[in-house]
Design a protein around this motif. Structure first.
Motif, PDB file in Angstrom:
ATOM      1  N   SER A 174       8.899 -18.757 -85.958  1.00  0.00           N
ATOM      2  CA  SER A 174       9.722 -17.553 -85.854  1.00  0.00           C
ATOM      3  C   SER A 174      11.122 -17.808 -86.381  1.00  0.00           C
ATOM      4  CB  SER A 174       9.784 -17.094 -84.399  1.00  0.00           C
ATOM      5  OG  SER A 174      10.288 -18.142 -83.578  1.00  0.00           O
ATOM      6  N   SER A 175      11.627 -19.037 -86.269  1.00  0.00           N
ATOM      7  CA  SER A 175      12.950 -19.425 -86.769  1.00  0.00           C
ATOM      8  C   SER A 175      13.061 -20.939 -86.696  1.00  0.00           C
ATOM      9  CB  SER A 175      14.053 -18.769 -85.927  1.00  0.00           C
ATOM     10  OG  SER A 175      14.009 -19.264 -84.588  1.00  0.00           O
ATOM     11  N   VAL A 176      14.136 -21.481 -87.286  1.00  0.00           N
ATOM     12  CA  VAL A 176      14.419 -22.913 -87.179  1.00  0.00           C
ATOM     13  C   VAL A 176      15.884 -23.098 -86.828  1.00  0.00           C
ATOM     14  CG1 VAL A 176      12.592 -23.639 -88.745  1.00  0.00           C
ATOM     15  CG2 VAL A 176      14.851 -23.104 -89.661  1.00  0.00           C
ATOM     16  N   TYR A 177      16.137 -24.150 -86.084  1.00  0.00           N
ATOM     17  CA  TYR A 177      17.514 -24.433 -85.674  1.00  0.00           C
ATOM     18  C   TYR A 177      18.359 -24.870 -86.861  1.00  0.00           C
ATOM     19  CZ  TYR A 177      21.377 -26.635 -83.189  1.00  0.00           C
ATOM     20  OH  TYR A 177      22.634 -26.990 -82.761  1.00  0.00           O
ATOM     21  N   ALA A 178      17.770 -25.667 -87.721  1.00  0.00           N
ATOM     22  CA  ALA A 178      18.433 -26.131 -88.948  1.00  0.00           C
ATOM     23  C   ALA A 178      17.343 -26.602 -89.900  1.00  0.00           C
ATOM     24  CB  ALA A 178      19.427 -27.247 -88.642  1.00  0.00           C
ATOM     25  N   ARG A 179      17.733 -26.941 -91.084  1.00  0.00           N
ATOM     26  CA  ARG A 179      16.752 -27.259 -92.120  1.00  0.00           C
ATOM     27  C   ARG A 179      15.828 -28.407 -91.723  1.00  0.00           C
ATOM     28  NH1 ARG A 179      18.154 -28.701 -98.459  1.00  0.00           N
ATOM     29  NH2 ARG A 179      15.978 -29.012 -99.137  1.00  0.00           N
ATOM     30  N   ASP A 180      16.376 -29.454 -91.131  1.00  0.00           N
ATOM     31  CA  ASP A 180      15.565 -30.620 -90.765  1.00  0.00           C
ATOM     32  C   ASP A 180      14.726 -30.377 -89.511  1.00  0.00           C
ATOM     33  OD1 ASP A 180      16.488 -32.008 -92.917  1.00  0.00           O
ATOM     34  OD2 ASP A 180      18.083 -33.046 -91.810  1.00  0.00           O
ATOM     35  N   TYR A 181      14.848 -29.181 -88.924  1.00  0.00           N
ATOM     36  CA  TYR A 181      14.111 -28.866 -87.705  1.00  0.00           C
ATOM     37  C   TYR A 181      12.927 -27.958 -88.018  1.00  0.00           C
ATOM     38  CZ  TYR A 181      18.134 -30.645 -85.077  1.00  0.00           C
ATOM     39  OH  TYR A 181      19.121 -31.436 -84.542  1.00  0.00           O
ATOM     40  N   GLY A 182      12.447 -27.959 -89.268  1.00  0.00           N
ATOM     41  CA  GLY A 182      11.404 -27.051 -89.706  1.00  0.00           C
ATOM     42  C   GLY A 182      10.083 -27.268 -89.009  1.00  0.00           C
ATOM     43  N   ALA A 183       9.229 -26.234 -89.063  1.00  0.00           N
ATOM     44  CA  ALA A 183       7.927 -26.274 -88.386  1.00  0.00           C
ATOM     45  C   ALA A 183       7.045 -27.378 -88.934  1.00  0.00           C
ATOM     46  CB  ALA A 183       7.240 -24.924 -88.525  1.00  0.00           C
ATOM     47  N   GLY A 184       7.175 -27.713 -90.226  1.00  0.00           N
ATOM     48  CA  GLY A 184       6.319 -28.728 -90.816  1.00  0.00           C
ATOM     49  C   GLY A 184       6.544 -30.113 -90.271  1.00  0.00           C
ATOM     50  N   TYR A 185       7.649 -30.316 -89.545  1.00  0.00           N
ATOM     51  CA  TYR A 185       7.914 -31.632 -88.935  1.00  0.00           C
ATOM     52  C   TYR A 185       7.305 -31.767 -87.529  1.00  0.00           C
ATOM     53  CZ  TYR A 185      11.357 -32.026 -92.697  1.00  0.00           C
ATOM     54  OH  TYR A 185      11.965 -32.075 -93.923  1.00  0.00           O
ATOM     55  N   ALA A 186       6.601 -30.731 -87.097  1.00  0.00           N
ATOM     56  CA  ALA A 186       6.096 -30.709 -85.708  1.00  0.00           C
ATOM     57  C   ALA A 186       4.725 -31.357 -85.603  1.00  0.00           C
ATOM     58  CB  ALA A 186       6.069 -29.275 -85.192  1.00  0.00           C
ATOM     59  N   LYS A 187       4.551 -32.542 -86.149  1.00  0.00           N
ATOM     60  CA  LYS A 187       3.295 -33.275 -86.033  1.00  0.00           C
ATOM     61  C   LYS A 187       3.452 -34.408 -85.025  1.00  0.00           C
ATOM     62  CE  LYS A 187       1.740 -32.301 -90.761  1.00  0.00           C
ATOM     63  NZ  LYS A 187       1.271 -32.879 -92.038  1.00  0.00           N
ATOM     64  N   LEU A 188       2.424 -34.627 -84.250  1.00  0.00           N
ATOM     65  CA  LEU A 188       2.465 -35.598 -83.166  1.00  0.00           C
ATOM     66  C   LEU A 188       2.843 -36.985 -83.694  1.00  0.00           C
ATOM     67  CD1 LEU A 188       1.784 -35.279 -80.087  1.00  0.00           C
ATOM     68  CD2 LEU A 188      -0.350 -36.467 -80.598  1.00  0.00           C
ATOM     69  N   ASN A 189       3.776 -37.624 -82.996  1.00  0.00           N
ATOM     70  CA  ASN A 189       4.212 -39.001 -83.260  1.00  0.00           C
ATOM     71  C   ASN A 189       4.927 -39.165 -84.606  1.00  0.00           C
ATOM     72  OD1 ASN A 189       3.175 -40.068 -80.819  1.00  0.00           O
ATOM     73  ND2 ASN A 189       1.118 -40.147 -81.724  1.00  0.00           N
ATOM     74  N   ARG A 190       5.256 -38.065 -85.288  1.00  0.00           N
ATOM     75  CA  ARG A 190       5.984 -38.161 -86.545  1.00  0.00           C
ATOM     76  C   ARG A 190       7.487 -38.145 -86.278  1.00  0.00           C
ATOM     77  NH1 ARG A 190       2.600 -37.314 -91.001  1.00  0.00           N
ATOM     78  NH2 ARG A 190       0.536 -38.009 -90.336  1.00  0.00           N
ATOM     79  N   LYS A 191       8.247 -38.830 -87.222  1.00  0.00           N
ATOM     80  CA  LYS A 191       9.692 -38.941 -87.041  1.00  0.00           C
ATOM     81  C   LYS A 191      10.464 -38.323 -88.206  1.00  0.00           C
ATOM     82  CE  LYS A 191       8.909 -43.353 -84.691  1.00  0.00           C
ATOM     83  NZ  LYS A 191       9.224 -44.809 -84.683  1.00  0.00           N
TER      84      LYS A 191
END
Length: 1334
Positions: free
Chosen positions: A45-62
């Motif tokens: 629905s939205s992102v806090y900032a560019r590096d906070y995108g939905a594509g980074y929401a994978k388990l155990n990823r940094k």
């Protein structure tokens, strides 16, 4: 094994194999689905900032910022995953944002196939709120209760960490899914033709999935020329399965069966259906909810002709279908008895020519629903300053009240809402003056279905149309021109405005919202382009039918609002939030121990189980209670047939079902049924050795060739067993074939054969043959479940049972008694569910259990100590709405339970009664939990005492059998008299038995189970009862104060004390009530004088005239019942009449204190030889007492009871007519006067043979009286010592010296004799084995 179980075995085996295969698949269905996806598959629905995108929401990823976080200003936050195709999802896992203070502590899960019309994950009938993370890097994984099929998955954060913001990383686990999808347009149908023209099928398995927005439509249909059919169709968004395996040609056996399941099935989501049939047993499964039923009729095959169709009716069935609509929507996974229909369609094996446009796809819905809760609103713009107002929408809800729309006019306002289930429009136009306009239409619109409403206001009138019914459109005039304000609120919650409305906020769904005849673009609203909203869920309708599945039990009616449901238990016999607990006792035994008497009662043998309550007659006139179930056969029913070869068949029906009958017989100690055959030239069993003319059918519908008074395998009647038949050559009186009336009658006592269901009578068709049949009611005695008990002899002892497998409701009840202040009654610590009942601190009972992840506890406090050795009852219930704990039917606590966590209880661990050794993890959990209670001492203690009648979910546990196999626990429970002894009234003695107690009334003037029933008789003119005191049968119990003591005295000894009590009612006087004679001139008489007043006459020797006590102040021959109690101890006489105070009288010093050589007791009249007071004979003996006497007792002798009980061997005789009656023996109570008590006898009331003056003329007489009193006291003390010494001697001298178990002849079994012989029970042993004399 039941018949139904045998029939279901093949199906169950097949299902078990299928389930195991599915389980194996599920174990392999654990692929990581989110991790392999590209960045673009994740949206939000939205992102806090560019590096906070939905594509980074994978388990155990940094990568990036280590996860997704939405904008702080986002009012509807979500993270969406596109799996690329439909997948099976079995588990989810979440993390917070890497190495941060951001995580999600609670969230919801939505899923969809098309990115529209989202569906929330449901569990326990609620939108499930998942507990998320408590830190940023820990992984929380949930195994889903049921598989999700979806392409798109949305996570909706509900709460976040207190220190930071929402942060999320996730993983989805599952595997691939593929199925052919077929779109149905409402015109085409799929007709699957059988390989043979006709199919005669014993077993069916039909499965399919469907999705639709239509409320009605036929999903499948098949029929045969013989009338068999199977049909599955939607009706008002509910699924109805109809089936007929055949009806007979006369129509007396109807095979039609119809069941309904589900609701709100027009929600455009996939629903799964499985129909499994084996013979008449059917499992109908819709979305994991299984409905088991059995088809009507007697046939087991489904006979179908040619084909079975999917999506509608074939042309051949259209003419008789009554206009049933074809299905509009999508289906997939259609299988019929192993054939994959959708696969056959793809291969061109099924004709699709009836379709206008056949596709292997599912049409997308154009609707965009909005979901409102109680704090939601949606604001949409419209035209400003328009003279036309036009608003329309569709809605669905369960609430009868709620505001749908509000808009402010340029001058006034308009609101549209639901009021008591109908649409109401309020218009307030303030131009010039306030004008109120109300319009209403429709009814019952809160039924959960979609309804449309259209409001049009233009020029000088307004129109309201509901559900598109133009014919019922309501019109009204508007006196002024309206001007729109341009802002429209939907949902009715206005937190940030000054708008006020008297309507409640709307809870439900809306769609197809039109303003000014234009469809509102809700997608643009979601994107923030127009309008605004708060706390709404867009593109989702999460309406839940809380009555499906129906948690209201036992046929109760379910009603609901948006948030909850309620159950109407009226007429069901059950009570509670879900109508789970029975309102009635389980047996007549229960009612007996509540102090109830003989009468008709409702009983419920299995409590909360499936057997419905039913009415029986409880006969409590004997020591053991009888349960009586009547039948339809009139006694002495004439039986006739037209010819000798014909047999008459008499069906015996009862006012209860077979299951209810079995519940009575199975728990009874014994059952009996009277069977009688009166005959004249009508042979019965045709004995000896020939084919019987008559037989009867019992419980299992098996023929039985024995008659009442005989037993199984013996083709005889009672006379054949007793060798007294009319003709010794035959074993039945009727088999003698005589012309005079004979009868064969007796009791059937083999309870496994009872009750009698049918009697087949032959040999009534010959000339001159006549027969009359009597089948008595079924009578069963005792309740083994009620007394099924175990004794826990050590705090470490316990009983072990297999685990409870409960439903959403679980109830537990039992009785206990103990002398310990602490103890664990019951413990079932499952891997995911916990249940525990415990005694704490002597006056508290605790009931603790799990609801989801929450542990709850209820405490009930007792006003009396619970370790008093008395029986106490515990009743605990946990259901989907509340938990209840009740103690002794009085102390009750209720707690509402959490809305989540009410799955069917899966108790994988075992059930323990008492204390068990805890595993280390259980010790940690329980010490943490129970340490919260201040009364709990360090650690839990085992139970020490007795427990009985343990029932869980309607099933009574056999504690005695389990105790026989368990060390430290003994079957049965000793010491019933310590708990129930006070129930034995009027001097009755409590007698211990193996699994119960009884009251011995033999030494009282009363009768009945508790010695409370009056024994009395009506005396006609001249009637008398005489009781003779013989030396060899004299037993006296002398009462001192309120306690009885046994005094051993030779029979020729003189009485120094006696107690006489009785009740009477009469309207005639004079008369003798009671006369006690002796072998000397001593006597005691109680008479009614001519004026109806009472006189007591004592003559004990030493006086020239008898000592009399006159009650002169009241006529007692007034027809009312009166009681008299006379107690003498040496010279002191205590008298009580009715309920008035006791008066005391002293015999003169010259009087003797001994009643010499008591001889006879007379009631009603005196007929005695020897010296008798002539005044008694002349004044009172003729014509004799006419009226009622009852409760007559002299010390331990009850003469009137002995006269009325023919079975008792007693020296009693009766002359004249004596009619048994209780005489209404409760006395009439007259309030005593404050100044002048008519029952208080002054000195003048006692007539002395010497003058009052001489007795007080000088001090010498007074001194003599003092000296005499001292001497009397000394003599009394000496006599007391002698009594004690003699008693002690006889206790040793009269006791039995044997190693045999005392009481064996009165015990029910060997165990009973052991209990009676136990030294711990010497206080309760029947003392009648010792001979005491006065």
């Amino acid at each position: 094994m039941s018949h139904v179980t045998k029939l279901l075995l093949p199906v169950l085996c097949s299902i078990t194999i299928t389930c195991r295969a599915a389980s194996s698949v599920n174990r392999r269905c654990e692929d990581s689905l989110a991790t392999p996806l590209p960045y673009s598959s994740f949206t939000s629905s939205s992102v806090y900032a560019r590096d906070y995108g939905a594509g980074y929401a994978k388990l155990n990823r940094k990568q990036g910022a280590g996860g997704w976080s939405p904008s702080d200003s986002d009012r509807y936050r979500w993270l969406q995953v596109d799996l690329g195709a439909r997948k099976q999802l079995v588990a989810i896992a979440t993390q917070g944002r890497y190495s941060s203070s951001d995580w999600t502590s609670k969230y919801q899960l939505l899923y969809s196939d098309t990115q529209t019309n989202w569906r929330p994950y449901l569990q326990d009938g609620n939108i499930w709120n998942f507990d998320g993370n408590v830190n940023s890097d820990g992984v929380i994984r949930y195994q889903l209760q049921h598989i999700i099929l979806a392409r798109y998955v949305r996570f909706v954060p509900l709460d976040k960490s207190k220190e930071g913001r929402v942060g999320l990383r996730l993983e989805l686990y599952g595997c691939s899914y593929w199925a052919d999808v077929i779109g149905f347009d409402g015109h085409g149908i799929l007709s699957y033709r059988f390989r043979s023209k006709k199919m005669k099928i014993l077993k069916d398995v039909i499965a399919l999935k469907f999705r639709t927005t239509a409320r009605d439509g036929v999903l499948l249909h098949g029929e045969g020329q013989q009338g068999d059919y199977v049909s599955l169709e939607l009706r008002r968004a509910r699924l109805q399965l109809s089936m007929n395996l055949g009806s007979n040609q006369y129509g007396s056996i109807q095979g039609h069966t119809s069941v309904t399941s589900g609701s709100l099935l027009d929600d455009d989501h996939w629903h799964s259906v499985v129909i499994e049939r084996y013979r008449r047993n059917v499992n109908f499964t819709l979305d994991h909810h299984v409905h088991h039923f059995r088809t009507n009729g007697e046939f087991a095959h489904l006979d179908l002709d040619y084909e079975i169709s999917f999506g509608g009716l074939p042309l051949s069935a259209k003419s008789s279908s009554g206009g049933r609509e074809n299905f509009v929507g999508c289906m997939e996974g259609i299988t019929y008895n192993g054939d994959n229909i959708t696969h056959l369609v793809r291969r061109g094996k099924v004709d699709t020519s009836s379709f206008r446009n056949f596709t292997f796809s599912c049409a997308e819905s154009n609707t965009f629903p909005v979901f409102f809760n109680s704090t939601s609103f949606l604001l949409l713009p419209g035209q400003t300053d328009s003279d036309t107002l036009s608003v329309s929408l569709s809605f669905r809800t369960w609430n009868p009240n709620g505001l749908l729309m509000f808009t402010a006019l340029a001058d006034g306002w308009v609101e549209v809402g639901l009021t008591e289930g109908k649409i109401v429009v309020y218009m307030n136009v303030t131009q010039k003056k306030n004008t109120h306009i109300d319009i209403s239409s429709g009814s019952g619109l809160n039924d959960g279905q979609w309804h449309s409403v259209h409001l049009n206001a233009l020029e000088n009138y307004a129109m309201l149309t509901v559900d598109g019914d133009e014919a019922s459109t309501v019109r009204t005039a508007i006196p002024v021109q309206i001007m729109t304000g341009g802002t429209y609120y939907f949902g009715g919650y206005f937190p940030h405005t000054t708008t006020h409305t008297h309507q409640r906020p709307f809870q439900g769904c809306m769609q197809l919202i039109h303003i000014d005849d234009h469809l509102a673009d809700l997608k643009a609203v979601e994107q923030g382009l127009i309008g605004t909203f708060e706390n709404v869920s867009l593109d989702m309708c999460a309406i839940i039918d809380r009555c499906v599945p129906n948690h209201c039990e036992h046929g109760s009616r379910c009603s609901q609002t948006w948030d909850t449901f309620s159950c109407n238990c009226s007429g069901t016999g059950y009570a509670g939030a879900t109508c789970h607990a029975s309102k009635f006792q389980q047996s007549c035994e229960d009612y007996k121990h509540q102090g109830r008497g003989t009468g008709s009662y409702w009983i419920d043998p299995d409590g909360s189980g499936a057997i419905e309550p039913f009415r029986v007659m409880c006969d409590m006139t004997e020591e053991k209670v009888w349960t009586v179930v009547k039948n339809n056969l009139t006694p002495q029913t004439s039986v006739m047939t037209a010819n000798p070869e014909e047999k008459a068949v008499l069906q015996i029906t009862y006012n209860v079902t077979d299951q209810q009958l079995f519940s009575v017989t199975s728990s009874a100690e014994k059952c009996e049924q009277h069977l009688a055959y009166a005959c004249r030239m009508s042979r019965l069993l045709n004995t000896p050795g020939s084919e019987p003319f008559t037989w009867w059918l019992g419980r299992a519908n098996e023929r039985h060739f024995y008659w009442g008074g005989s037993g199984p395998g013996i083709q005889k009647c009672a006379c054949g067993i007793e060798h007294n038949c009319t003709n010794p050559k035959h074993f039945c009186n009727c088999d003698a074939d005589q012309r005079s009336w004979k009868e064969d009658a007796g009791l059937l006592v083999y309870k496994d054969h009872l009750p009698v269901r049918q009697v087949v009578v032959g040999d009534t068709g010959r000339a001159g043959s006549e027969a009359k049949l009597t089948v008595g009611p079924l009578r069963c005695q005792g309740d083994r479940k009620y007394w099924n008990a175990a004794s826990f002899t050590s705090p470490a002892s316990f009983l072990h049972f297999s685990s409870i497998r409960g439903e959403t409701s679980t109830d537990i009840s039992f009785y206990f008694k103990t002398s310990s202040s602490h103890g664990v009654f019951l413990d079932n610590s499952g891997t995911s569910d916990f249940l525990h009942i415990e005694l704490r601190g002597a006056s508290w009972v605790s009931f603790s259990f799990d609801v989801g992840s929450e542990r709850m506890e209820i405490l009930v406090h007792s006003a009396v100590p619970l370790n008093d050795g008395q029986w106490h009852r515990v009743e605990a219930e946990k259901n989907i709405k509340e938990a209840v704990l009740q103690l002794d039917g009085q102390h009750r606590e209720i707690r509402l339970t959490a809305p989540q966590g009410h799955t069917k209880l899966e108790f994988y661990s075992d059930l323990y009664l008492g204390k068990k050794e805890l595993r280390c993890e259980e010790v940690r959990v329980k010490s943490h939990f129970f340490g919260l209670f201040p009364g709990a001492s360090g650690g839990q203690r085992g139970f020490l005492g007795c427990m009985r009648a343990l029932t869980i979910n309607g099933l009574t546990y056999d504690l005695e059998e389990k105790a026989k196999l368990t060390s430290g626990v003994n079957p049965g429970c000793q010491g019933h008299c310590s708990s129930y002894g006070m129930d034995c009234k009027n001097g009755g003695k409590c007698v211990e038995q193996y699994n119960r107690y009884s009251c011995d009334c033999s030494l009282t003037a009363f009768d009945g189970p508790f010695c409370t029933e009056d024994v009395g008789a009506y005396f006609e003119t001249g009637t008398l009862v005489r009781y003779d005191f013989l030396p060899e049968a004299t037993y006296f119990v002398v009462q001192e104060g309120k306690s009885f003591s046994d005094v051993a005295v030779p029979v020729e000894a003189n009485l120094t004390q006696e107690e006489l009590s009785f009740s009477f009612s009469t309207s005639s006087a004079p008369s003798i009530l009671v006369y006690i004679s002796s072998r000397t001139q001593d006597y005691l008489a109680v008479v009614l004088r001519v004026n109806g007043t009472l006189q007591i006459r004592y003559r004990l020797g030493g006086l020239n005239e008898p000592f009399t006590i006159d009650i002169d102040h009241r006529n007692m021959a007034n027809g009312q019942p009166h009681t008299v109690n006379i107690s003498r101890h040496f010279r002191e006489i205590r008298l009580q009449v009715d309920h008035y105070p006791v008066s005391t009288h002293i015999l003169p010093e010259a009087s003797d204190t001994e009643f010499n050589l008591i001889k006879s007791l007379f009631l009603g009249k005196v007929f005695e030889t020897g010296q008798i007071d002539p005044i008694l004979i002349e004044r009172y003996n003729t014509p004799g007492f006419v009226g009622c006497l009852s409760r007559v007792q002299l010390n331990s002798v009850a003469p009137l009871k002995a006269a009325l009980r023919s079975g008792q061997a007693a020296p009693v005789s009766t002359h004249g007519i004596l009619v048994p009656s209780n005489c209404g023996a409760s006395p009439l109570t007259i309030s005593p006067l404050a100044a002048n008590d008519p029952w208080h006898v002054e000195t003048g009331g006692a007539v002395f043979p010497f003058s009052e003056e001489s007795s007080s003329s000088n001090g010498v007489n007074r001194n003599s009286a003092v000296i005499g009193g001292i001497i009397a006291m000394v003599i009394f003390a000496v006599l007391c010592i002698m009594v004690f010494v003699i008693r002690h001697m006889f206790q040793h001298k009269g006791s039995y010296h044997t190693n045999e178990a005392k009481g064996a002849e009165s015990a029910d079994c060997a165990d009973a004799a052991i209990i009676v012989n136990d030294p711990a029970f010497t206080e309760t042993i029947d003392e009648s084995k010792k001979e005491w004399f006065i």
